[in-house]
Design a protein around this motif. Structure first.
Motif, PDB file in Angstrom:
ATOM      1  N   ASP A   1       3.235   2.015 -11.427  1.00  0.00           N
ATOM      2  CA  ASP A   1       4.273   2.867 -10.850  1.00  0.00           C
ATOM      3  C   ASP A   1       4.789   2.270  -9.542  1.00  0.00           C
ATOM      4  O   ASP A   1       5.999   2.238  -9.292  1.00  0.00           O
ATOM      5  N   THR A   2       3.884   1.780  -8.720  1.00  0.00           N
ATOM      6  CA  THR A   2       4.295   1.191  -7.451  1.00  0.00           C
ATOM      7  C   THR A   2       5.102  -0.081  -7.687  1.00  0.00           C
ATOM      8  O   THR A   2       6.107  -0.339  -7.003  1.00  0.00           O
ATOM      9  N   VAL A   3       4.666  -0.881  -8.646  1.00  0.00           N
ATOM     10  CA  VAL A   3       5.409  -2.106  -8.982  1.00  0.00           C
ATOM     11  C   VAL A   3       6.841  -1.750  -9.375  1.00  0.00           C
ATOM     12  O   VAL A   3       7.809  -2.341  -8.877  1.00  0.00           O
ATOM     13  N   ARG A   4       6.986  -0.775 -10.261  1.00  0.00           N
ATOM     14  CA  ARG A   4       8.337  -0.399 -10.707  1.00  0.00           C
ATOM     15  C   ARG A   4       9.165   0.155  -9.550  1.00  0.00           C
ATOM     16  O   ARG A   4      10.350  -0.145  -9.417  1.00  0.00           O
ATOM     17  N   ARG A   5       8.536   0.954  -8.715  1.00  0.00           N
ATOM     18  CA  ARG A   5       9.271   1.592  -7.621  1.00  0.00           C
ATOM     19  C   ARG A   5       9.768   0.542  -6.618  1.00  0.00           C
ATOM     20  O   ARG A   5      10.919   0.578  -6.167  1.00  0.00           O
ATOM     21  N   ILE A   6       8.910  -0.404  -6.256  1.00  0.00           N
ATOM     22  CA  ILE A   6       9.315  -1.450  -5.315  1.00  0.00           C
ATOM     23  C   ILE A   6      10.395  -2.336  -5.942  1.00  0.00           C
ATOM     24  O   ILE A   6      11.387  -2.696  -5.283  1.00  0.00           O
ATOM     25  N   CYS A   7      10.215  -2.659  -7.220  1.00  0.00           N
ATOM     26  CA  CYS A   7      11.210  -3.510  -7.889  1.00  0.00           C
ATOM     27  C   CYS A   7      12.554  -2.804  -8.019  1.00  0.00           C
ATOM     28  O   CYS A   7      13.609  -3.452  -8.071  1.00  0.00           O
ATOM     29  N   ARG A   8      12.523  -1.496  -8.084  1.00  0.00           N
ATOM     30  CA  ARG A   8      13.768  -0.753  -8.146  1.00  0.00           C
ATOM     31  C   ARG A   8      14.569  -0.908  -6.854  1.00  0.00           C
ATOM     32  O   ARG A   8      15.789  -0.990  -6.862  1.00  0.00           O
ATOM     33  N   HIS A   9      13.863  -0.983  -5.753  1.00  0.00           N
ATOM     34  CA  HIS A   9      14.525  -1.127  -4.457  1.00  0.00           C
ATOM     35  C   HIS A   9      14.779  -2.591  -4.101  1.00  0.00           C
ATOM     36  O   HIS A   9      15.704  -2.890  -3.333  1.00  0.00           O
TER      37      HIS A   9
ATOM     38  N   HIS B   1       0.807  -1.228   0.000  1.00  0.00           N
ATOM     39  CA  HIS B   1       0.000   0.000   0.000  1.00  0.00           C
ATOM     40  C   HIS B   1       0.833   1.268   0.000  1.00  0.00           C
ATOM     41  O   HIS B   1       0.337   2.331  -0.360  1.00  0.00           O
ATOM     42  N   ASP B   2       2.066   1.185   0.479  1.00  0.00           N
ATOM     43  CA  ASP B   2       2.900   2.387   0.563  1.00  0.00           C
ATOM     44  C   ASP B   2       4.365   1.964   0.561  1.00  0.00           C
ATOM     45  O   ASP B   2       4.690   0.829   0.214  1.00  0.00           O
ATOM     46  N   HIS B   3       5.221   2.877   0.991  1.00  0.00           N
ATOM     47  CA  HIS B   3       6.660   2.646   0.859  1.00  0.00           C
ATOM     48  C   HIS B   3       7.314   2.292   2.181  1.00  0.00           C
ATOM     49  O   HIS B   3       8.539   2.489   2.338  1.00  0.00           O
ATOM     50  N   VAL B   4       6.534   1.759   3.100  1.00  0.00           N
ATOM     51  CA  VAL B   4       7.050   1.400   4.420  1.00  0.00           C
ATOM     52  C   VAL B   4       8.127   0.321   4.336  1.00  0.00           C
ATOM     53  O   VAL B   4       8.923   0.161   5.261  1.00  0.00           O
ATOM     54  N   TRP B   5       8.199  -0.368   3.220  1.00  0.00           N
ATOM     55  CA  TRP B   5       9.170  -1.451   3.063  1.00  0.00           C
ATOM     56  C   TRP B   5      10.602  -0.942   2.995  1.00  0.00           C
ATOM     57  O   TRP B   5      11.534  -1.661   3.346  1.00  0.00           O
ATOM     58  N   PHE B   6      10.771   0.290   2.536  1.00  0.00           N
ATOM     59  CA  PHE B   6      12.132   0.826   2.480  1.00  0.00           C
ATOM     60  C   PHE B   6      12.249   2.233   3.057  1.00  0.00           C
ATOM     61  O   PHE B   6      13.356   2.768   3.154  1.00  0.00           O
ATOM     62  N   CYS B   7      11.127   2.842   3.442  1.00  0.00           N
ATOM     63  CA  CYS B   7      11.155   4.201   3.977  1.00  0.00           C
ATOM     64  C   CYS B   7      10.587   4.213   5.395  1.00  0.00           C
ATOM     65  O   CYS B   7       9.365   4.052   5.577  1.00  0.00           O
ATOM     66  N   PRO B   8      11.387   4.412   6.417  1.00  0.00           N
ATOM     67  CA  PRO B   8      10.879   4.454   7.787  1.00  0.00           C
ATOM     68  C   PRO B   8       9.906   5.610   8.035  1.00  0.00           C
ATOM     69  O   PRO B   8       9.167   5.603   9.009  1.00  0.00           O
ATOM     70  N   ARG B   9       9.914   6.604   7.140  1.00  0.00           N
ATOM     71  CA  ARG B   9       8.955   7.703   7.255  1.00  0.00           C
ATOM     72  C   ARG B   9       7.711   7.446   6.398  1.00  0.00           C
ATOM     73  O   ARG B   9       6.810   8.275   6.328  1.00  0.00           O
ATOM     74  N   ILE B  10       7.691   6.335   5.724  1.00  0.00           N
ATOM     75  CA  ILE B  10       6.548   5.769   4.996  1.00  0.00           C
ATOM     76  C   ILE B  10       6.229   6.521   3.710  1.00  0.00           C
ATOM     77  O   ILE B  10       6.005   5.913   2.660  1.00  0.00           O
ATOM     78  N   SER B  11       6.205   7.877   3.764  1.00  0.00           N
ATOM     79  CA  SER B  11       5.683   8.659   2.642  1.00  0.00           C
ATOM     80  C   SER B  11       6.748   9.166   1.672  1.00  0.00           C
ATOM     81  O   SER B  11       6.410   9.852   0.707  1.00  0.00           O
TER      82      SER B  11
END
Length: 1023
Positions: free
Chosen positions: A802-810, A735-745
């Protein structure tokens, strides 16, 4: 397992959500409620000021904002309804007036319904509503023309209204005849004023006829017209109270005192705690010097209908008791501190027999439903004693007479209303030394209830026994802290069967007090303790608590009977005075028995019935599952988009025959829910890690076949490995970027998109601005854990490409499925491209949603400032809220405040917007607000990053502008594209240079290392 323990202290700094180890205190909740109340009051004040200044549109905007902030405030509903009427929004007014009339019996609302319907030309409906209003309420002269209009339209010979002064006003030019309960009392050649004869209040109906036809408003319900609400209590300076007649608030009530003298209640009250809008309570005061000098006990006060005021009889000396002036009080009023009595031996006890006692006052339907269940389930040797406390309902009295004549019960009838304690005592005296089963007349009992209560009374030390119910305070089920639905007869029986099967009969739970809705009392306890006190509690509330405390002092115990469930409608008898009477009697109880409040507080804190309620919830949830496979969705406790996705996926799972379960965090563990109704099973709370085995056992019994992670923030660490203990796979919905961002957003503390730097840059960001994870976790550890957990999932899902690409990038190498949350192709059909501002009108730009900093609050504020500073022809509106609405409002933004999902489109339409703006300054993974903008037919403008830009580009409408564009330039872009005739050439105060977008400085957070973004140019957000 020690890592699963909640962190020390009341809160974990930096945690984003309430959850495991993070407590939302009562003080926090109180502060939040206070803030919301203050904001609602401010909006109300602004609305009233605008209306007084003649600006109806602006006034309505503010009043509706206040109404949404305080949804259960009927006074706001009334004010908004009136404003809607003034603005010509008749349906909006009508809906509110219907609610107020149904919920509060509000006279003004009843007549305004007829006004709205007449203006809508729905004359047949207007006639029905006016007939109902005139037959129950006094009409003021302002209403006469409308009554005349409706009567003529309906072809009726006239109309009528009556007052509590015994005056009838009839609008007709034809001869009339007046009847009280069918007996003619007057006739005349035409309409006008007629006086009713003495004693008219004792009649049931007043009819006015022209020939054989009733006029509009006839027959009049006299009980409805004369209904009186009142309250009296003893104070240090005498007797104080209030009284009014809701059907005619203008009427000045007359109170008859114990000595035959009368008192007119003329002054309006200022401080009565009431939810009834427009209630005009009138206060009265009987000074202490006018009360009897000697101790004469309780005093009676009557209203004009000859009925005792609520709270009477009242003892003036109680005023000294509750105010702490206890010296010199008679023995019966001296405080007795609560302390354990001598322990009685627990020995087998021989019952002297048993009788059921039911005090009855009103509500024929509920009373007869109660009696049917009692008479159908009572053993032949258990007499049923009904005490009719002077019911005002002839049909109920007749039904009771018939049952008594048939020998099915013993009937005791009072010649006047005496209240519950006296009625209960009269019934218990008639039971002649038997055990007592005291029952409210608004209950429903199951088969075997008598036997189960008597079984609990078998010990010599047991004084009282109380079952579970939907409405029984500390014995309520399923919820003890919010109202439960009143079960039907079939639902009560099903719940009782569940209690029989799942409650441990061998377990004894001691109560601080019984509950009088259904209370078994042993004959020994009654004989030693005495009857209920008749001198303190008037119509009732608290008398059983006082009895139990006196019994406790004699060594008797009070037990719960969780194996029995009795339905209870609850608190219907006292009307709106019940809150005042309850508060008064509770004060008396605490003054008479110091320590009572603390005693109950300790019981609630210990909650010895929690395990029983949880066992019942588990059994009901298993019934809900009905053997189907189940899926468990783990989510945070913040609702929002995650909550919506869980709800929608739950609906899909249920449609496929899969039981949808949800798991939320709470401060000491987790709460298991039925995903489609989170309040149905409120007791499935588990303290972690201690109760993890119990949770796993239930999930196994529920046939959980997979776990679906939606959000783990706020959860205990053991939840992350729960699938292993269950032996099932887990899926992840990102749902968000909590997987790599401790600030989530992906935003820093200054509200800027970080640009997704390398781990070193992330560490610098977190060191400076803090983490929202609520965990002591380095960036490297977070990335390693996320890699492990995402790689181990059976299925990975995300809302957008976009989210798929962003997560796969990390996290390279993952296979993630894009699952759009809405049907964008269908939404695109709603968009009306090339829409622009109306000539001569400003451009209206609408923002939707709860706008935090990363959702674009700073952008919105800066844009509003530029518009205000340069007097640009743009009106900004926010259908939603922010953390600081006032700052936006001060800059001219119309902020609607919080909304429900079903209100969004209506609120957007009210703004009459030309274009929608999505101001998020960080990548969205979906953006439901965009869907709402499109649904309203608007094109959307957003910054060129994230799912929001991806979706806007695919729509081939709207605009994705560079992130970081200056607020002034953004305003120019909006005017240039959607301003219609308001092009820059038409705005002499703008220079041509102002429309040129300069290159912006990068807003990404820099480190010495290479940006992770730069290594993935194919996924560039600005491409």
């Amino acid at each position: 397992m020690s890592a699963d323990r909640p962190p020390p202290g009341p809160k974990t700094p930096g945690a984003a959500f309430a959850g495991f180890g993070r407590t939302v205190s009562d003080e926090d909740r109180a502060l939040w409620r206070e803030a919301m109340s203050r904001r609602a009051q401010e909006a109300f004040a602004r609305g009233q000021a605008a209306l007084q200044a003649g600006n109806t549109s602006l006034g309505l905007f503010w009043l509706e904002r206040a109404e949404r902030m305080s949804r259960h405030n009927p006074n706001l509903k009334w004010s908004v309804g009136l404003a809607c009427l003034s603005a010509g929004r008749l349906m909006d007014c009508l809906v509110r007036m219907e609610d107020l009339r149904q919920d509060f019996g509000l006279r003004e609302a009843a007549f305004l319904e007829a006004v709205c319907l007449a203006r809508l030309q729905r004359m047949e409906d207007a006639t029905i509503r006016m007939q109902a209003a005139l037959s129950a309420f006094h009409a003021t002269p302002e209403t006469y023309p409308l009554a005349e209009q409706i009567a003529v339209s309906a072809g009726l010979p006239g109309w009528m209204t009556a007052s509590n002064a015994g005056i009838v006003h009839i609008g007709t030019s034809r001869p009339v005849r007046l009847f009280l309960d069918g007996r003619e009392i007057a006739q005349g050649a035409t309409g006008g004023r007629y006086d009713l004869p003495e004693g008219w209040r004792s009649a049931r109906h007043l009819a006015v006829r022209v020939g054989r036809r009733h006029v509009l408003g006839s027959p009049l319900d006299i009980a409805a017209l004369t209904r009186c609400e009142s309250f009296v209590e003893a104070a240090a300076d005498g007797l104080r109270g209030w009284i009014w007649t809701p059907a005619e608030p203008e009427h000045v009530p007359v109170i008859t005192l114990w000595n035959g003298s009368t008192l007119r209640a003329e002054d309006f009250a200022q401080d009565v705690d009431s939810d009834v809008p427009l209630a005009r309570y009138r206060v009265f005061h009987v000074p202490a010097k006018e009360c009897p000098e000697r101790d004469e006990g309780p005093l009676e006060l009557w209203n004009e209908n000859g009925r005792l005021l609520t709270g009477a009889p009242v003892d003036p000396l109680v005023g000294k008791l509750v105010s702490g002036q206890t010296r010199g009080l008679p023995a019966r009023l001296r405080p007795v501190k609560i302390q354990p009595g001598r322990m009685r031996p627990h020995l087998p006890r021989q019952s002297p027999g048993c009788a059921v006692v039911i005090p009855v006052y009103a509500d024929r339907v509920r009373t007869m439903a109660c009696l049917r269940t009692v008479l159908a389930t009572c053993p032949a040797d258990v007499p049923v004693i009904v005490v009719d406390d002077a019911t005002p309902e002839p049909s109920l009295a007749q039904a009771l007479d018939q049952l008594a004549e048939d020998g099915r019960m013993i009937l005791i009838r009072h010649d006047r209303n005496r209240g519950f304690p006296i009625s209960a005592n009269d019934g218990m005296r008639a039971a002649a030394g038997r055990d007592i089963l005291l029952l409210n007349s608004d209950t429903l009992v199951p088969a075997g209830w008598v036997e189960r209560l008597r079984a609990r009374l078998a010990g010599s030390d047991v004084g009282t026994v109380t079952p579970l119910s939907n409405d029984a305070t500390i014995l309520s089920y399923p919820s003890t802290d919010r109202p439960n639905p009143v079960p039907s007869l079939a639902e009560m029986r099903a719940m009782d069967r569940l209690c029989q099967k799942n409650a441990a009969v061998s377990t004894e739970v001691d109560l601080p007090t019984a509950h009088g809705f259904c209370m078994a009392i042993s004959a020994d306890c009654l004989a030693e303790t005495g009857l209920f006190r008749e001198d303190l509690f008037a119509q009732g509330y608290g008398e059983e608590n006082d009895f139990c405390l006196r019994a406790t002092a004699r060594g008797f115990r009070h037990l719960a009977a969780p194996e029995l469930y009795v339905a209870h409608v609850g608190s219907a008898s006292f009307g709106t005075a019940r809150n005042a009477l309850g508060a008064r009697n509770l004060d008396i109880l605490n003054a008479l028995h110091p320590g009572y409040h603390a005693l109950v507080g300790r019981f609630i804190a210990a909650d010895p019935l929690h395990e029983t309620r949880r066992r019942l919830d588990a059994a009901r949830l298993l019934q809900q599952g009905a053997g189907r496979p189940a899926i468990l969705m783990v989510q945070h406790d913040a609702g929002g988009g995650v909550g919506r996705v869980v709800r929608e996926r739950s609906e899909a799972f249920e449609a496929d025959g899969v039981l949808a379960l949800a798991l939320r965090p709470h401060e000491s563990g987790c709460l298991l829910e039925y995903a489609l109704d989170g309040k149905r099973f409120p007791n499935l709370k588990y303290h972690l890690p201690d109760e993890l085995p119990s949770l796993l056992d239930l999930l196994t019994a529920l046939r959980v076949r997979a776990v679906e992670w939606h959000h783990l923030i706020g959860h205990a660490p053991c939840i992350r490995t729960m699938h292993e203990a269950l032996g099932v796979p887990y899926d992840v919905f990102i749902h968000d970027h909590v997987w790599f961002c401790p600030r989530i957003s992906l935003c820093d503390g200054a509200g800027r998109y970080c640009g997704e730097p390398d781990p070193a840059g992330c560490e610098l960001c977190v060191a400076r601005w803090g983490s929202y994870l609520g965990e002591d976790l380095s960036i490297a550890d977070l990335l390693a854990r996320s890699t492990r957990e995402l790689s181990g999932a059976r299925r990975l899902m995300a809302p957008s490409d976009d989210t798929v690409r962003r997560i796969c990038r990390h996290f390279p190498g993952l296979s993630i499925e894009a699952l759009p949350l809405e049907d964008d192709a269908a939404l695109h059909k709603d968009i009306m491209p090339h829409r622009h501002a109306t000539r001569g009108q400003p451009l209206r730009v609408c923002v939707v949603g709860g706008i935090s900093r990363w959702k674009g609050y700073d952008v919105l504020l800066a844009l509003a400032t530029e518009i205000q500073t340069h007097r640009l022809p743009i009106v900004l509106s926010l259908v939603g809220h922010t953390h600081d609405d006032d700052a936006l409002i001060s800059r001219g933004v119309r902020v609607t405040g919080e909304y429900r999902e079903d209100e969004v489109q209506s609120l957007i339409r009210q703004q009459q917007p030309d274009v929608g703006l999505i101001p998020s300054i960080a990548p969205e993974t979906w953006c439901y607000a965009l869907g709402q903008v499109w649904r309203s037919g608007l094109e959307a403008v957003c910054f060129d990053l994230g799912a929001q830009a991806e979706r806007v580009r695919r729509s081939a409408t709207g605009l994705a502008v560079p992130l970081g564009v200056a607020p002034y330039q953004l305003a120019m872009i909006l005017l240039g594209r959607w301003g219609g005739s308001m092009m820059t050439g038409d705005l002499p105060f703008l220079s041509k240079q102002a429309t040129i977008m300069p290159k912006e400085k990068p807003v990404f957070m820099k480190t010495g290392a290479t940006h992770r973004r730069a290594a993935a140019c194919n996924c560039h957000d600005h491409s």
